[in-house]
Design an enzyme around this catalytic site. Structure first.
Site, PDB file in Angstrom:
ATOM      1  N   TYR A  33       0.559  -0.952  -0.223  1.00 26.79           N
ATOM      2  CA  TYR A  33      -0.068  -0.529  -0.096  1.00 26.79           C
ATOM      3  C   TYR A  33       1.367   1.230   0.299  1.00 26.79           C
ATOM      4  CZ  TYR A  33       1.169   1.034   5.093  1.00 26.79           C
ATOM      5  OH  TYR A  33       1.924   1.441   6.321  1.00 26.79           O
ATOM      6  N   ARG A  52       7.124   4.100  -5.041  1.00 23.62           N
ATOM      7  CA  ARG A  52       7.929   3.596  -4.329  1.00 23.62           C
ATOM      8  C   ARG A  52       6.934   2.336  -4.562  1.00 23.62           C
ATOM      9  NH1 ARG A  52       7.356   5.715   1.834  1.00 23.62           N
ATOM     10  NH2 ARG A  52       5.430   6.043   1.354  1.00 23.62           N
ATOM     11  N   ARG A 100      -8.662 -20.275  -1.297  1.00 20.85           N
ATOM     12  CA  ARG A 100      -7.267 -19.778  -0.158  1.00 20.85           C
ATOM     13  C   ARG A 100      -5.841 -21.698  -0.626  1.00 20.85           C
ATOM     14  NH1 ARG A 100      -4.537 -21.322   4.285  1.00 20.85           N
ATOM     15  NH2 ARG A 100      -4.354 -19.709   5.316  1.00 20.85           N
ATOM     16  N   HIS A 102      -0.845 -21.090  -0.569  1.00 21.73           N
ATOM     17  CA  HIS A 102      -0.154 -20.357   0.076  1.00 21.73           C
ATOM     18  C   HIS A 102       0.541 -19.750  -1.323  1.00 21.73           C
ATOM     19  CE1 HIS A 102      -1.268 -21.651   4.093  1.00 21.73           C
ATOM     20  NE2 HIS A 102       0.345 -20.524   4.907  1.00 21.73           N
ATOM     21  N   LYS A 147       6.678  -1.545   1.446  1.00 19.26           N
ATOM     22  CA  LYS A 147       5.675  -1.117   2.247  1.00 19.26           C
ATOM     23  C   LYS A 147       3.859  -1.940   2.407  1.00 19.26           C
ATOM     24  CE  LYS A 147       3.383   3.615   3.454  1.00 19.26           C
ATOM     25  NZ  LYS A 147       3.901   3.880   5.159  1.00 19.26           N
ATOM     26  N   GLU A 180      12.995   2.780  13.613  1.00 17.43           N
ATOM     27  CA  GLU A 180      12.044   4.140  12.993  1.00 17.43           C
ATOM     28  C   GLU A 180      11.131   3.875  14.274  1.00 17.43           C
ATOM     29  OE1 GLU A 180      10.223   3.457   8.817  1.00 17.43           O
ATOM     30  OE2 GLU A 180      10.512   1.043   9.431  1.00 17.43           O
ATOM     31  N   LEU A 204      11.381   1.871   6.553  1.00 22.06           N
ATOM     32  CA  LEU A 204      10.644   2.384   5.172  1.00 22.06           C
ATOM     33  C   LEU A 204      11.312   3.308   4.584  1.00 22.06           C
ATOM     34  CD1 LEU A 204       8.153   1.802   3.505  1.00 22.06           C
ATOM     35  CD2 LEU A 204       7.365   3.867   4.103  1.00 22.06           C
TER      36      LEU A 204
HETATM   37  N1  PDD Z   1       3.164   5.363   7.573  1.00 13.86           N
HETATM   38  N2  PDD Z   1       7.436   4.620   8.463  1.00 13.86           N
HETATM   39  C1  PDD Z   1       6.767   3.499   8.602  1.00 13.86           C
HETATM   40  C2  PDD Z   1       6.569   2.394   9.077  1.00 13.86           C
HETATM   41  C3  PDD Z   1       5.195   3.767   7.958  1.00 13.86           C
HETATM   42  O1  PDD Z   1       4.596   3.343   7.729  1.00 13.86           O
HETATM   43  C4  PDD Z   1       5.191   5.238   7.749  1.00 13.86           C
HETATM   44  C5  PDD Z   1       4.569   5.938   6.993  1.00 13.86           C
HETATM   45  C6  PDD Z   1       7.022   6.473   7.794  1.00 13.86           C
HETATM   46  C7  PDD Z   1       7.309   7.581   6.899  1.00 13.86           C
HETATM   47  O2  PDD Z   1       6.470   7.387   5.250  1.00 13.86           O
HETATM   48  P1  PDD Z   1       5.918   8.244   4.589  1.00 13.86           P
HETATM   49  O3  PDD Z   1       7.172  10.221   4.863  1.00 13.86           O
HETATM   50  O4  PDD Z   1       6.653   7.858   3.185  1.00 13.86           O
HETATM   51  O5  PDD Z   1       4.428   8.739   4.687  1.00 13.86           O
HETATM   52  C8  PDD Z   1       8.135   5.456   8.101  1.00 13.86           C
HETATM   53  C9  PDD Z   1       1.904   5.674   6.635  1.00 13.86           C
HETATM   54  C10 PDD Z   1       1.787   7.231   6.570  1.00 13.86           C
HETATM   55  C11 PDD Z   1       1.021   4.900   6.770  1.00 13.86           C
HETATM   56  O6  PDD Z   1       0.474   3.325   7.196  1.00 13.86           O
HETATM   57  O7  PDD Z   1      -0.369   5.477   6.900  1.00 13.86           O
END
Ligand code: PDD
Length: 285
Positions: A33, A52, A100, A102, A147, A180, A204
């Site tokens: 996502y 991304r 379903r 895997h 992501k 993070e 990320l």
């Molecule tokens: N989250 N690290 C993680 C684990 C994240 O899920 C996000 C963003 C970031 C920041 O990335 P960016 O600056 O590209 O938004 C860092 C989004 C906003 C979410 O999951 O809603």
């Protein structure tokens, strides 16, 4: 118009968009996502987010069903039709609907959802909020650069933070390295140098993180993409989070201990100013 969704090419009200219960996003979290902010009716850094999303799809062998250029047009139309001024665009691509199993399904078409969530109020520099953090072990997998919709460790950690009266959890690996936040990247000023974890599968690669790094470099502020440890957090002069949702957000407390210096500190304040100038230049406010 209210919040609109585009699901595999079909536009509807968000609540009317339906995905089958056999969708692999639902059954396995087999999808990726991205989230984009809308300011003044314009998406901010849309192409960076789409690129991304494309990289996330490539990393898990899902073919993004449309070109980035086509998605850009879809997003533009959705924002216009929903008359959204301030809000979010959420995008999700899954491996599709199939019985379903895997193994990757043969012949299933990816499910591609894009929707608009209207905030109903503008995000501005004045909406700046302090974030209180707790620290927690990073229990996520080793591919956090993707992501992925598998957000269970993030969800559980953020809930723990909430229950402790905080707004974010700063995550650290078993060796004490800070990676993070659950939904943000983390920066700290240590001995006069801005530090943040380097791009790697442990974090990320945040779009807002990159904007912050650009601003710091443009302003000739000493910055090093070098990880710091949980122990280093006891000697920071500034800490802030970066994310699409919360922009640049100063941290005022970690594990109940107040940051010694004034919050937001000078570097964070400069970043906030410059960040909003970039939003204004790209989206108008
Ligand atoms: N989250 N690290 C993680 C684990 C994240 O899920 C996000 C963003 C970031 C920041 O990335 P960016 O600056 O590209 O938004 C860092 C989004 C906003 C979410 O999951 O809603």
């Amino acid at each position: 118009m209210g919040n609109l969704a585009w699901l595999n090419g079909k536009i509807s009200e968000l609540d009317d968009a339906k995905v089958g219960v056999q969708d692999r996003g639902f059954l396995f979290g087999d999808g990726v996502y991205d989230v984009i902010k809308i300011y003044n009716g314009n998406p901010f850094r849309l192409i960076s987010h789409l690129e991304r999303l494309q990289r996330s799809c490539n990393a898990i062998s899902i073919e993004l069903p449309h070109s980035i250029g086509d998605v850009e047009v879809v997003v533009g139309n959705l924002i216009k039709e929903s008359a959204c001024r301030d809000g979010f665009i959420y995008m999700q691509v899954t491996r599709g609907c199939a019985p379903r199993d895997h193994f990757f399904p043969i012949g299933a078409e990816p499910t591609f959802l894009i929707y608009i969530l209207d905030l109903g109020f503008p995000s501005t520099k004045n909406s700046l909020k302090m974030t209180e953090c707790i620290t927690l072990p990073d229990e996520r997998w080793m591919n956090c650069h993707i992501k992925s919709t598998n957000l269970l460790p993030n969800v559980l950690s953020l809930q723990k933070a909430k229950e402790a009266g905080a707004g974010e959890a700063i995550l650290y690996r078993p060796d004490g390295t800070v990676t993070e936040g659950t939904r943000t990247n983390i920066f700290a000023v240590i001995d006069g140098i801005v530090r943040t974890h380097p791009e790697s599968p442990l974090i990320l690669p945040g779009i807002t993180r990159n904007i912050a790094l650009d601003i710091l470099k443009e302003a000739n502020i000493a910055v090093s993409e070098e990880a710091f440890s949980i122990e280093d957090l006891s000697s920071v002069s500034e800490v802030w989070t970066t994310s699409t949702g919360l922009e640049i957000s100063p941290v005022n407390k970690i594990d109940g201990r107040l940051i010694d210096a004034a919050v937001p500190g000078p570097v964070c304040s400069l970043l906030v100013d410059q960040f909003w100038q970039k939003v204004e230049a790209e989206c108008g406010v």
